[in-house]
Design an enzyme around this catalytic site. Structure first.
Site, PDB file in Angstrom:
ATOM      1  N   GLU A  80       0.827  -1.207   0.000  1.00 42.02           N
ATOM      2  CA  GLU A  80       0.000   0.000   0.000  1.00 42.02           C
ATOM      3  C   GLU A  80       0.859   1.253   0.000  1.00 42.02           C
ATOM      4  O   GLU A  80       0.601   2.183  -0.758  1.00 42.02           O
ATOM      5  CB  GLU A  80      -0.937  -0.010   1.213  1.00 42.02           C
ATOM      6  CG  GLU A  80      -1.800   1.231   1.345  1.00 42.02           C
ATOM      7  CD  GLU A  80      -2.831   1.383   0.233  1.00 42.02           C
ATOM      8  OE1 GLU A  80      -3.258   2.529  -0.005  1.00 42.02           O
ATOM      9  OE2 GLU A  80      -3.214   0.386  -0.399  1.00 42.02           O
ATOM     10  N   ASN A  89       5.761  10.008 -10.857  1.00 37.88           N
ATOM     11  CA  ASN A  89       6.837   9.759  -9.899  1.00 37.88           C
ATOM     12  C   ASN A  89       8.001   9.022 -10.587  1.00 37.88           C
ATOM     13  O   ASN A  89       8.260   7.851 -10.343  1.00 37.88           O
ATOM     14  CB  ASN A  89       6.308   8.972  -8.702  1.00 37.88           C
ATOM     15  CG  ASN A  89       7.294   8.948  -7.555  1.00 37.88           C
ATOM     16  OD1 ASN A  89       8.465   9.277  -7.711  1.00 37.88           O
ATOM     17  ND2 ASN A  89       6.821   8.539  -6.398  1.00 37.88           N
ATOM     18  N   TYR A  92      11.788   1.003  -9.757  1.00 36.51           N
ATOM     19  CA  TYR A  92      10.958  -0.176  -9.982  1.00 36.51           C
ATOM     20  C   TYR A  92      11.364  -0.899 -11.269  1.00 36.51           C
ATOM     21  O   TYR A  92      11.433  -2.126 -11.307  1.00 36.51           O
ATOM     22  CB  TYR A  92       9.476   0.192 -10.002  1.00 36.51           C
ATOM     23  CG  TYR A  92       8.996   0.833  -8.719  1.00 36.51           C
ATOM     24  CD1 TYR A  92       9.630   0.586  -7.499  1.00 36.51           C
ATOM     25  CD2 TYR A  92       7.920   1.696  -8.716  1.00 36.51           C
ATOM     26  CE1 TYR A  92       9.192   1.175  -6.329  1.00 36.51           C
ATOM     27  CE2 TYR A  92       7.463   2.287  -7.539  1.00 36.51           C
ATOM     28  CZ  TYR A  92       8.107   2.027  -6.357  1.00 36.51           C
ATOM     29  OH  TYR A  92       7.674   2.606  -5.198  1.00 36.51           O
TER      30      TYR A  92
END
Length: 159
Positions: A84, A125, A132
């Site tokens: 989350e 972002n 990532y």
């Protein structure tokens, strides 16, 4: 430099809530935070917690966190982890702390036989997106997130 990632404890409720508020500021979403510290404490450390957190400490100072819960894939027939929130205070970024938190969750997935680790990231972002991509995360472009809250949720429930 030393980095320790540890399981959050009840004494961390205030810290976690401050991380959540800092993350919301960074994401330009502070106006959407209506949770309270008590809500977070109850969710993470109440009688039957369904959400969990890990704290990253750099040289003994708490500098980031990951807040997560188990989800389930019917296609895979196994649970996974939904991340989350992942946040590292700006002064401590570029030290591998965010990646270490992700690695920690990846290890949990492997150790528990979980099918996947997934999360959302804001499309603007770019620093996070670069990290990532560098660890092999793949955007799920063919899926569109849907959400219901507030009045729409109440209308559907009452129909």
């Amino acid at each position: 430099m030393s980095l320790v990632i540890r399981k959050a404890e009840a004494r961390d409720a205030s810290l976690i809530f401050s991380f959540i508020r800092e993350l919301a500021e960074y994401e330009r979403l502070a106006h959407e935070v209506d949770a309270t510290e008590a809500d977070i404490a109850r969710a993470l450390f109440g009688a039957d917690p369904r959400v969990f957190a890990d704290i990253a400490e750099w040289e003994g100072e708490p500098v980031g966190f990951a807040l997560w819960f188990y989800n389930f894939s019917t296609f895979r027939g196994r649970h996974g982890i939904y991340l989350e929130d992942l946040f590292v205070r700006p002064a401590f970024r570029s030290n591998g702390i965010g990646k270490a938190l992700l690695k920690h969750l990846a290890r949990r997935c492997i150790d528990e036989g979980l099918a996947r680790l997934e999360w959302w990231v804001l499309d603007w972002n770019e620093p996070a997106l670069r990290v990532y991509r560098s660890i092999g995360a793949v955007p799920m472009e063919e899926w569109t997130v849907q959400r219901m809250t507030g009045e729409a949720l109440e209308r559907l429930a009452d129909d």
